[in-house]
Design an enzyme around this catalytic site. Structure first.
Site, PDB file in Angstrom:
ATOM      1  NE  ARG A 187      -2.464   1.148   3.593  1.00 50.79           N
ATOM      2  CZ  ARG A 187      -3.164   0.986   4.713  1.00 50.79           C
ATOM      3  NH1 ARG A 187      -4.431   0.651   4.652  1.00 50.79           N
ATOM      4  NH2 ARG A 187      -2.614   1.178   5.891  1.00 50.79           N
ATOM      5  CE  LYS A 232      -2.036   4.822   7.180  1.00 49.51           C
ATOM      6  NZ  LYS A 232      -3.148   5.480   7.849  1.00 49.51           N
ATOM      7  CD  GLU A 283     -11.652   6.326   5.005  1.00 47.55           C
ATOM      8  OE1 GLU A 283     -11.093   5.258   5.271  1.00 47.55           O
ATOM      9  OE2 GLU A 283     -11.169   7.190   4.263  1.00 47.55           O
TER      10      GLU A 283
HETATM   11  N1  PMP Z   1      -9.189   4.873   7.079  1.00 48.36           N
HETATM   12  C1  PMP Z   1      -8.321   5.839   7.392  1.00 48.36           C
HETATM   13  C2  PMP Z   1      -8.606   7.231   6.965  1.00 48.36           C
HETATM   14  C3  PMP Z   1      -7.153   5.538   8.113  1.00 48.36           C
HETATM   15  O1  PMP Z   1      -6.288   6.497   8.425  1.00 48.36           O
HETATM   16  C4  PMP Z   1      -6.911   4.202   8.505  1.00 48.36           C
HETATM   17  C5  PMP Z   1      -5.657   3.829   9.244  1.00 48.36           C
HETATM   18  N2  PMP Z   1      -5.503   4.489  10.462  1.00 48.36           N
HETATM   19  C6  PMP Z   1      -7.868   3.228   8.184  1.00 48.36           C
HETATM   20  C7  PMP Z   1      -8.984   3.593   7.449  1.00 48.36           C
HETATM   21  C8  PMP Z   1      -7.670   1.794   8.570  1.00 48.36           C
HETATM   22  O2  PMP Z   1      -6.625   1.227   7.817  1.00 48.36           O
HETATM   23  P1  PMP Z   1      -5.725   0.057   8.375  1.00 48.36           P
HETATM   24  O3  PMP Z   1      -6.647  -1.043   8.750  1.00 48.36           O
HETATM   25  O4  PMP Z   1      -4.827  -0.297   7.260  1.00 48.36           O
HETATM   26  O5  PMP Z   1      -5.005   0.592   9.575  1.00 48.36           O
END
Ligand code: PMP
Length: 287
Positions: free
Chosen positions: A50, A149, A182
């Site tokens: 990622r 990200k 989200e």
């Molecule tokens: N959405 C956002 C905006 C995030 O910053 C994160 C991670 N903190 C997630 C979803 C969850 O991603 P992951 O399971 O890879 O930590």
């Protein structure tokens, strides 16, 4: 605490980057948040994949191979005596001028911070958390795609401020179509009639590693699962709701905008997934 900075392990007090770094000046860079369980880096490959995808999207050339960065993560784990931790791997654009162009910058700064993270108190996992639906809309895929990200989290921070102002810990964000995207730092699932539903990637979300793991768990455990658009009113009429993220893991949501979800207790599907997730992270051998 030892920090890995551009190829060397240094003490935290000496882990400095220059004020002209565009990561600081413009939020220009990418990062990953990764967990260490039992001394093992959880889903390192998925995080590295990622990271490279995010970097490619913003045309940032990471000056190390995936394998080299994987080694850097392992070196950082070995240098810090803590078998359970949170790692932050950051690639910032590097030092440049005050202009926006990223292509005038020198080498990206690459660092790995090793720390603890306890986002939410233990009781919240047993009793559930209250959230709001933020007025701040999640940035559109046509602007800065949320699948990246990046170091630019102000869109999420503004929603987080709304949550704090409302006296709750988290905010759910809607996308430009008014559908659920989200939470500010987590993905979201609802459960209706024992059927789990989560917004698809094209709702404008980060493709969470935890989200992927939880989807796999649903399939393995025979929990019905759909990825589809979710309207705000469906959230409030859901039997259960929970968030997923590297730091938060799986956390139940029992109140949305003062509306109680289900019977206000942690639902059976959420409870099963919390237990399965905990067991899995401690026993998973893939690094
Ligand atoms: N959405 C956002 C905006 C995030 O910053 C994160 C991670 N903190 C997630 C979803 C969850 O991603 P992951 O399971 O890879 O930590």
């Amino acid at each position: 605490m030892k920090v890995w900075l551009n190829g060397k392990l240094v003490n935290k007090s000496q882990a400095n980057v220059n004020v002209m770094d565009h990561g600081l000046l413009y939020g220009d860079g990418v990062f990953e948040g990764i967990r260490v369980y039992n001394g093992r880096i959880f889903r390192a490959e998925a995080h590295l994949d990622r990271l490279y995808e995010s970097a490619k999207f913003i045309r940032l050339a990471i000056p190390y191979s995936k394998q080299e960065l994987h080694e850097a993560l392992k070196e950082t784990v070995a240098a810090n005596n803590n078998a359970y931790a949170y790692i932050r791997l950051v690639i910032s654009r590097g030092e440049g001028t005050l202009g926006l162009s990223p292509f005038q910058c020198g080498n990206p700064n690459v660092f790995v911070i090793y720390d603890n993270i306890q986002l939410y108190p233990k009781e919240m996992y047993e009793e559930g958390m209250a959230v709001i639906i933020a007025k701040t809309v999640r940035i559109s895929r046509r602007m800065l795609n949320p699948k990246v990200k990046s170091l630019n989290y102000l869109n999420n921070i503004l929603a987080k401020i709304e949550a704090i102002d409302a006296g709750v810990s988290e905010a759910l964000m809607l996308n430009e179509c008014g559908e659920l995207s989200e939470a500010t730092g987590d993905n979201v699932f609802i459960v209706k009639n024992s059927h789990a539903v989560t917004p698809p990637l094209d709702a404008g979300i980060l493709g969470g590693i935890t989200r992927g793991v939880v989807c796999d768990l649903c399939r393995k455990m025979g929990i019905e699962l759909s990825e589809r658009a979710i309207k705000p009113k469906e959230i409030k009429q859901a039997d259960e709701c929970f968030l997923t993220g590297t730091a938060a893991e799986v956390i139940p949501v029992t109140k949305v905008d003062d509306i109680t979800i289900g019977d206000g207790k942690v639902g059976p599907v959420t409870a099963k997934l919390i237990a399965a997730y905990r067991e899995m992270v401690d026993t998973d051998i893939a690094e």
